[in-house]
Design an enzyme around this catalytic site. Sequence first.
Site, PDB file in Angstrom:
ATOM      1  N   ARG A  66      91.631 -80.960 -95.710  1.00  0.00           N
ATOM      2  CA  ARG A  66      90.167 -81.292 -95.410  1.00  0.00           C
ATOM      3  C   ARG A  66      89.518 -80.350 -94.463  1.00  0.00           C
ATOM      4  O   ARG A  66      89.928 -79.441 -93.550  1.00  0.00           O
ATOM      5  CB  ARG A  66      90.476 -82.527 -94.302  1.00  0.00           C
ATOM      6  CG  ARG A  66      91.072 -83.577 -95.330  1.00  0.00           C
ATOM      7  CD  ARG A  66      89.970 -84.232 -96.403  1.00  0.00           C
ATOM      8  NE  ARG A  66      90.606 -85.443 -97.009  1.00  0.00           N
ATOM      9  CZ  ARG A  66      91.208 -85.343 -98.154  1.00  0.00           C
ATOM     10  NH1 ARG A  66      91.248 -84.242 -98.880  1.00  0.00           N
ATOM     11  NH2 ARG A  66      91.538 -86.373 -98.537  1.00  0.00           N
ATOM     12  N   GLU A  71      80.707 -82.781 -97.131  1.00  0.00           N
ATOM     13  CA  GLU A  71      80.694 -82.591 -98.631  1.00  0.00           C
ATOM     14  C   GLU A  71      79.709 -83.459 -99.224  1.00  0.00           C
ATOM     15  O   GLU A  71      79.602 -84.747 -98.805  1.00  0.00           O
ATOM     16  CB  GLU A  71      81.977 -82.881 -99.000  1.00  0.00           C
ATOM     17  CG  GLU A  71      83.050 -81.791 -98.496  1.00  0.00           C
ATOM     18  CD  GLU A  71      84.504 -81.899 -99.250  1.00  0.00           C
ATOM     19  OE1 GLU A  71      84.667 -82.888 -99.789  1.00  0.00           O
ATOM     20  OE2 GLU A  71      85.471 -81.058 -98.813  1.00  0.00           O
ATOM     21  N   HIS A 125      85.777 -79.098-103.839  1.00  0.00           N
ATOM     22  CA  HIS A 125      86.774 -79.915-103.345  1.00  0.00           C
ATOM     23  C   HIS A 125      87.264 -80.322-104.904  1.00  0.00           C
ATOM     24  O   HIS A 125      87.403 -81.415-105.239  1.00  0.00           O
ATOM     25  CB  HIS A 125      86.293 -81.050-102.810  1.00  0.00           C
ATOM     26  CG  HIS A 125      87.444 -81.803-102.249  1.00  0.00           C
ATOM     27  ND1 HIS A 125      87.116 -82.491-101.076  1.00  0.00           N
ATOM     28  CD2 HIS A 125      88.551 -82.172-102.460  1.00  0.00           C
ATOM     29  CE1 HIS A 125      88.388 -83.059-100.654  1.00  0.00           C
ATOM     30  NE2 HIS A 125      89.208 -83.095-101.556  1.00  0.00           N
TER      31      HIS A 125
HETATM   32  C1  8YV Z   1      90.361 -86.220-103.922  1.00  0.00           C
HETATM   33  C2  8YV Z   1      91.777 -85.259-102.238  1.00  0.00           C
HETATM   34  O1  8YV Z   1      90.963 -86.788-104.953  1.00  0.00           O
HETATM   35  O2  8YV Z   1      93.501 -86.508-103.002  1.00  0.00           O
HETATM   36  C3  8YV Z   1      93.043 -86.022-102.101  1.00  0.00           C
HETATM   37  O3  8YV Z   1      93.196 -86.458-100.606  1.00  0.00           O
HETATM   38  O4  8YV Z   1      91.244 -84.648-101.471  1.00  0.00           O
HETATM   39  C4  8YV Z   1      91.375 -84.950-103.650  1.00  0.00           C
HETATM   40  O5  8YV Z   1      92.404 -84.816-104.618  1.00  0.00           O
HETATM   41  C5  8YV Z   1      89.173 -86.048-104.551  1.00  0.00           C
HETATM   42  O6  8YV Z   1      88.288 -85.551-103.349  1.00  0.00           O
HETATM   43  C6  8YV Z   1      88.531 -87.466-105.028  1.00  0.00           C
HETATM   44  O7  8YV Z   1      88.399 -88.411-103.957  1.00  0.00           O
END
Ligand code: 8YV
Length: 331
Positions: free
Chosen positions: A239, A268, A287
Amino acid sequence: MVKPYVFITRKLPDEIIAPLKEYAEVTMWPYEDVAVSREVLLEEATKADALLTMLSEQIDGEVMEAGKSLKVVANLAVGFDNIDVSLATEKGIAICNTPDVLTDTTADLTFALLLAAARRMVEAAEFIKSGEWKSWSPFLLAGTDVHHKTIGIVGMGKIGQAVAKRAAGFDMNILYHNRSRNEQAEAQLGAVYCSFSELLQQSDFIVCLTPLTKETRHLFNRSAFQMMKRSAIFINASRGAVVDEDALYEALVQQEIAGAGLDVFTKEPIDPSHPLLSLKNVVALPHIGSASVETRCNMMELCCQNILAVLKGETPKTLVNKEWLLNRHNV
Ligand code: 8YV
């Protein structure tokens, strides 16, 4: 019998949500690439028994207050920092995520980001397409080796371990830092546990895979970057807010570290004029850690299965707030 009502905050393929539609009345936000507005989310929450959400939606007190009959929120992500999980538990709402199905896909992308940053692949691709390649020269776009170097993984969960497995294939020396020891990674991959500062000082590649929590917000700050080797490359696939982006920019510009590979940002989508994006030694991605077609479909299916399980009074496969099981009076 009145069917339960499910709201999905982004347009998903019809065939994936078909099983949900057989059991429930389902409404989908009609766009794939535009986030649902807060007003619509709040309005839909008032009717919803279940929400299928994306990371971009804040599932906070206001949403849960509106969602008087809300029983389950299935987040299309392994992370759930967009959800007030303890409040959901208090309110008897099950929170589900999508672990496991995205582990290898996210590890592939993380390692690809590391390779791309080390070997200057994005810069090189831009160089050839812009017609700048005029002659061979010995140090043309020369990067740094990955094999036999030291990788330091911060956050040795399932994705961290899958990245370590890839690193082992590159004969890398593997260090890690985590809340608890990962005996499997130590025994099978030879990963060595060390303190955060030791990891920063000794690693050639520092890979951030720790979830965003109160404790990890801005974990990578000015002093963390100052501890790294000047030749270090920093990779973030967890993150954005785990990193103080101003401190990262400063460290890159002052050449306190050599480069970065970033799949995630504090805000984002990131503003295209953000200073980090102007740096040649930053490989930036929007992302896409878990974004393979297969994995995204698996994540969506898992969300639907979790919703169905809760609505049918069964136990969902991947429940975040295990305490909910003790207190499922709402269903
Ligand atoms: C999200 C991610 O799936 O799984 C996570 O925590 O950061 C990504 O794989 C993507 O951003 C869709 O919400």
